[in-house]
Design a protein around this motif. Sequence first.
Motif, PDB file in Angstrom:
ATOM      1  N   SER A  17      89.785 -14.856 -21.294  1.00  0.00           N
ATOM      2  CA  SER A  17      88.737 -14.594 -22.259  1.00  0.00           C
ATOM      3  C   SER A  17      87.650 -13.749 -21.640  1.00  0.00           C
ATOM      4  O   SER A  17      87.457 -13.735 -20.436  1.00  0.00           O
ATOM      5  N   CYS A  19      83.529 -12.222 -22.955  1.00  0.00           N
ATOM      6  CA  CYS A  19      82.518 -12.280 -23.995  1.00  0.00           C
ATOM      7  C   CYS A  19      82.702 -11.104 -24.942  1.00  0.00           C
ATOM      8  O   CYS A  19      82.658  -9.956 -24.527  1.00  0.00           O
ATOM      9  N   GLY A  23      79.187 -12.475 -29.513  1.00  0.00           N
ATOM     10  CA  GLY A  23      79.600 -13.859 -29.412  1.00  0.00           C
ATOM     11  C   GLY A  23      78.554 -14.696 -28.723  1.00  0.00           C
ATOM     12  O   GLY A  23      77.639 -14.200 -28.080  1.00  0.00           O
ATOM     13  N   GLY A  54      87.383 -21.827 -34.253  1.00  0.00           N
ATOM     14  CA  GLY A  54      86.073 -21.388 -34.693  1.00  0.00           C
ATOM     15  C   GLY A  54      85.278 -22.497 -35.347  1.00  0.00           C
ATOM     16  O   GLY A  54      85.572 -23.690 -35.149  1.00  0.00           O
ATOM     17  N   THR A  75      81.035 -18.021 -34.264  1.00  0.00           N
ATOM     18  CA  THR A  75      81.758 -17.600 -33.062  1.00  0.00           C
ATOM     19  C   THR A  75      83.197 -18.124 -33.083  1.00  0.00           C
ATOM     20  O   THR A  75      83.433 -19.319 -33.306  1.00  0.00           O
ATOM     21  N   TYR A  76      84.143 -17.227 -32.827  1.00  0.00           N
ATOM     22  CA  TYR A  76      85.566 -17.556 -32.789  1.00  0.00           C
ATOM     23  C   TYR A  76      86.125 -17.223 -31.396  1.00  0.00           C
ATOM     24  O   TYR A  76      85.745 -16.214 -30.798  1.00  0.00           O
ATOM     25  N   THR A  77      87.028 -18.068 -30.927  1.00  0.00           N
ATOM     26  CA  THR A  77      87.655 -17.877 -29.623  1.00  0.00           C
ATOM     27  C   THR A  77      89.160 -17.692 -29.806  1.00  0.00           C
ATOM     28  O   THR A  77      89.809 -18.474 -30.517  1.00  0.00           O
ATOM     29  N   SER A 101      86.803 -11.507 -27.012  1.00  0.00           N
ATOM     30  CA  SER A 101      86.755 -12.931 -27.336  1.00  0.00           C
ATOM     31  C   SER A 101      85.937 -13.637 -26.257  1.00  0.00           C
ATOM     32  O   SER A 101      86.114 -13.345 -25.064  1.00  0.00           O
ATOM     33  N   PRO A 102      84.988 -14.525 -26.667  1.00  0.00           N
ATOM     34  CA  PRO A 102      84.662 -14.955 -28.027  1.00  0.00           C
ATOM     35  C   PRO A 102      84.107 -13.808 -28.873  1.00  0.00           C
ATOM     36  O   PRO A 102      83.505 -12.876 -28.351  1.00  0.00           O
ATOM     37  N   CYS A 104      82.036 -12.671 -32.575  1.00  0.00           N
ATOM     38  CA  CYS A 104      81.096 -13.102 -33.601  1.00  0.00           C
ATOM     39  C   CYS A 104      81.498 -12.513 -34.946  1.00  0.00           C
ATOM     40  O   CYS A 104      81.563 -11.285 -35.103  1.00  0.00           O
TER      41      CYS A 104
END
Length: 389
Positions: A17, A19, A23, A54, A75-77, A101-102, A104
């Motif tokens: 992952s 940022c 996010g 999310g 925010t979704y991962t 990811s994450p 927004c």
Amino acid sequence: MQRTWMGLLGVAALLMSACGPGGGAGCDPNGTGDLVVNISGLPGGVNAKVNVTGPSGFNQNLTASQTFTATAAGTYTVTANKVAQSDPIVHTAYSASVSDSPACVRNGQATTVSVSYAQIPSSNKLWLDNGNPPSGSSPLLGFAASLLGSTATQSPSVSAGTVNLRDLTFDPDGNLWGIGGTTADPTLVRYPANDLGSSGSKTRDRGINVSGINCLPGASRLAFDTNGNLWLSVPCANKVVRVSAAQLGASGTVTPAVEITGLNAPEGLAFDASGNLWIANEGAERVVRFNAGRLSASTSGPDLTIESKTPGPVVGTLDANLLAFDASGNLWVVAFGANVIYRLTPTDQSGSGSKTLTPAIQVSIPVGAVLEGLAFDEGGGLWISYSAG
């Protein structure tokens, strides 16, 4: 000497992952927007393994690209696991990288996350260490699965200029681990998977010396357990040692926290599906089992000892050098002195104490072959290498 090992790469989780734009704590959770997950890099017929989480318990598993419309802002991962393309001999493994990811999701806007899969270069090949290679040959050879479907004379797909290796194995990410072949080499060396897709000189990214191995020729065989610990047999010291997953994280000198002692020239190592460690106790011509529950601390004295016999009319004892499990849980054993490969069934492997038996399956190999390695492919075929070439 030449030892053969399959590059069968486990389909383990790869969570990567970074940022994404917007996010984190600064992402406005009000309203709805669109989340686009683009997945690329996989051949037809191979499904991705992507997870999206999310707000408000949102949790979706994806096998291909997808757009979530009018989804709650916030925010979704996105994470992605390894996947594999099947092959009758050895599969192709793919790992993924995730960008943005994450992520927004903002009110009235579309946000895109990209998941890119790529083949792990060391997968889809049969690997062997080319011990004491002749002039013009490399210490590490890889043969693509496409070359292994019929009898032929084949040139390696990859000829890698590594240090000479006494044994090799792979971790779940496709990195190659080997035992250095000379006293000038570290006990353990690692070559990253991404360097194993082409021929040429290779530079190890880890070199680890294991303290307490003060005899020659030193460590002999390797096996990973399911927790990522790497076990080494040391026949000249009559012991097996464990290098923990944490100790494998960087180059340096490590002291094993776990040692199995009281053995007699141990060689081949293998773990069964229950996590029990099996050891070819070569000097005693036995196969021994140490139960999984005992492997977190140093110990001595096996839970089970198996002595195997040849069939009549002249009954002899089969030695034990190398080990490999098949998909049905049978343990196959190389008897180097007898030039025999024999099978111990799950029933043979059961119980505790000591037992003597005559394996029902015993495969004789011509004495001039000099058995040095064995591995099972995905079709259940057994591959054997000979030190005689």
